[in-house]
Design a protein around this motif. Structure first.
Motif, short mmCIF file in Angstrom:
data_model
loop_
_atom_site.label_atom_id
_atom_site.label_comp_id
_atom_site.label_asym_id
_atom_site.label_seq_id
_atom_site.Cartn_x
_atom_site.Cartn_y
_atom_site.Cartn_z
N GLY A 67 0.82 -1.21 0.00
CA GLY A 67 0.00 0.00 0.00
C GLY A 67 0.85 1.25 0.00
O GLY A 67 0.57 2.22 -0.72
N ASN A 68 1.91 1.24 0.78
CA ASN A 68 2.82 2.38 0.83
C ASN A 68 3.48 2.61 -0.52
O ASN A 68 3.61 3.74 -0.99
N ALA A 69 3.87 1.53 -1.19
CA ALA A 69 4.49 1.65 -2.52
C ALA A 69 3.49 2.22 -3.53
O ALA A 69 3.85 3.04 -4.38
N LEU A 70 2.23 1.80 -3.44
CA LEU A 70 1.20 2.34 -4.34
C LEU A 70 0.97 3.83 -4.08
O LEU A 70 0.88 4.62 -5.03
N ILE A 71 0.89 4.21 -2.83
CA ILE A 71 0.72 5.62 -2.48
C ILE A 71 1.89 6.41 -3.04
O ILE A 71 1.71 7.46 -3.66
N ASP A 72 3.09 5.89 -2.86
CA ASP A 72 4.30 6.55 -3.33
C ASP A 72 4.28 6.77 -4.83
O ASP A 72 4.55 7.86 -5.32
N VAL A 73 3.92 5.74 -5.61
CA VAL A 73 3.93 5.88 -7.06
C VAL A 73 2.88 6.88 -7.52
O VAL A 73 3.15 7.71 -8.40
N TYR A 74 1.69 6.85 -6.96
CA TYR A 74 0.66 7.78 -7.39
C TYR A 74 0.98 9.21 -7.00
O TYR A 74 0.78 10.13 -7.79
N CYS A 75 1.50 9.43 -5.80
CA CYS A 75 1.85 10.78 -5.39
C CYS A 75 3.00 11.35 -6.20
O CYS A 75 2.95 12.48 -6.66
N LYS A 76 4.04 10.58 -6.40
CA LYS A 76 5.21 11.08 -7.13
C LYS A 76 4.93 11.28 -8.60
O LYS A 76 5.66 11.99 -9.27
N CYS A 77 3.89 10.69 -9.10
CA CYS A 77 3.54 10.86 -10.50
C CYS A 77 2.45 11.92 -10.67
O CYS A 77 1.86 12.05 -11.74
N GLY A 78 2.18 12.68 -9.64
CA GLY A 78 1.24 13.78 -9.74
C GLY A 78 -0.21 13.36 -9.56
O GLY A 78 -1.11 14.16 -9.75
N GLU A 79 -0.46 12.15 -9.20
CA GLU A 79 -1.82 11.67 -9.00
C GLU A 79 -2.12 11.65 -7.51
O GLU A 79 -1.28 11.30 -6.69
N ALA A 80 -3.35 11.98 -7.15
CA ALA A 80 -3.76 11.87 -5.76
C ALA A 80 -3.92 10.39 -5.43
O ALA A 80 -4.51 9.63 -6.18
N PHE A 130 -5.44 9.09 -2.81
CA PHE A 130 -6.44 8.93 -1.76
C PHE A 130 -7.13 7.58 -1.77
O PHE A 130 -7.37 6.99 -0.72
N ASP A 131 -7.47 7.08 -2.95
CA ASP A 131 -8.18 5.79 -3.03
C ASP A 131 -7.35 4.67 -2.41
O ASP A 131 -7.88 3.86 -1.64
N LEU A 150 -6.65 1.15 2.51
CA LEU A 150 -5.82 0.29 3.36
C LEU A 150 -6.52 0.01 4.68
O LEU A 150 -6.94 0.94 5.38
N ALA A 151 -6.63 -1.26 5.02
CA ALA A 151 -7.25 -1.64 6.29
C ALA A 151 -6.35 -1.24 7.47
O ALA A 151 -6.83 -0.85 8.52
N VAL A 152 -5.05 -1.34 7.27
CA VAL A 152 -4.07 -0.97 8.30
C VAL A 152 -3.12 0.05 7.69
O VAL A 152 -2.64 -0.12 6.59
N LYS A 153 -2.90 1.12 8.44
CA LYS A 153 -1.96 2.16 8.00
C LYS A 153 -0.91 2.35 9.08
O LYS A 153 -1.25 2.54 10.24
#
Length: 122
Positions: free
Chosen positions: A37-50, A52-53, A58-61
Motif C-alpha cells: 500500500g505504501n508503494a502504491l501511495i508513493d507511485v501515485y503521489c510522485k507521478c502527480g496523482e492523488a 487517496f483511493d 488500506l485496512a491498516v496504515k
C-alpha cells in the motif's frame, strides 16, 4: 516483488507502468498490506496523482503510509490536502515523526501555506 517495481516506477515517474502493476495486483487479488500500500501511495503521489483511493482503502496504515501520503501530496502542490491528512493522523492518535513534520512543512511551503505550517511549531 511488486513493491520494488512500484518504487522504481515512482522514482522514474512512470505512472503508466505503476497503474499497470496496480491493475495486475487487483486482478490477481494480492493482499495490499502496509508495504505494498505504501508503494502504491508513493507511485501515485510522485507521478502527480492523488493517492487517496489507495490510502483510504488500506485496512491498516502505519506511519510510513501516513508519511507517504503527506509528503507526496505536499510535493505535488496539494498542501491543503496534506494538512487535512496530517490533522486526520493526529485525530487517530498516530504520533508524527521527523519525516511527517518535514513533509508537512514542505507541503505547506510548496503551496504557499507557510503560516499554516508554522502553527504546528508554536
Amino acid at each position: 516483488m511488486s513493491w520494488r517495481k512500484l518504487s522504481a516506477c515512482a522514482h522514474l515517474g512512470a505512472l503508466d507502468m505503476g497503474e499497470w502493476i496496480h491493475a495486475y495486483i487487483r486482478k490477481k487479488n494480492f493482499r495490499v498490506d502496509v508495504i505494498l500500500g505504501n508503494a502504491l501511495i508513493d507511485v501515485y503521489c510522485k507521478c502527480g496523482e492523488a493517492a487517496f483511493d489507495v490510502f483510504h482503502g488500506l485496512a491498516v496504515k502505519n506511519i510510513f503510509c501516513w508519511n507517504s501520503i503527506i509528503v507526496g501530496l505536499g510535493m505535488n502542490g496539494y498542501g491543503e490536502e496534506a494538512i487535512d491528512i496530517f490533522i486526520s493522523m493526529e485525530k487517530k492518535n498516530i504520533k508524527p515523526d521527523g519525516v511527517t513534520f518535514d513533509g508537512h512543512l514542505s507541503g505547506c511551503s510548496h503551496s504557499g501555506l507557510v503560516s499554516a505550517g508554522r502553527r504546528y511549531f508554536s
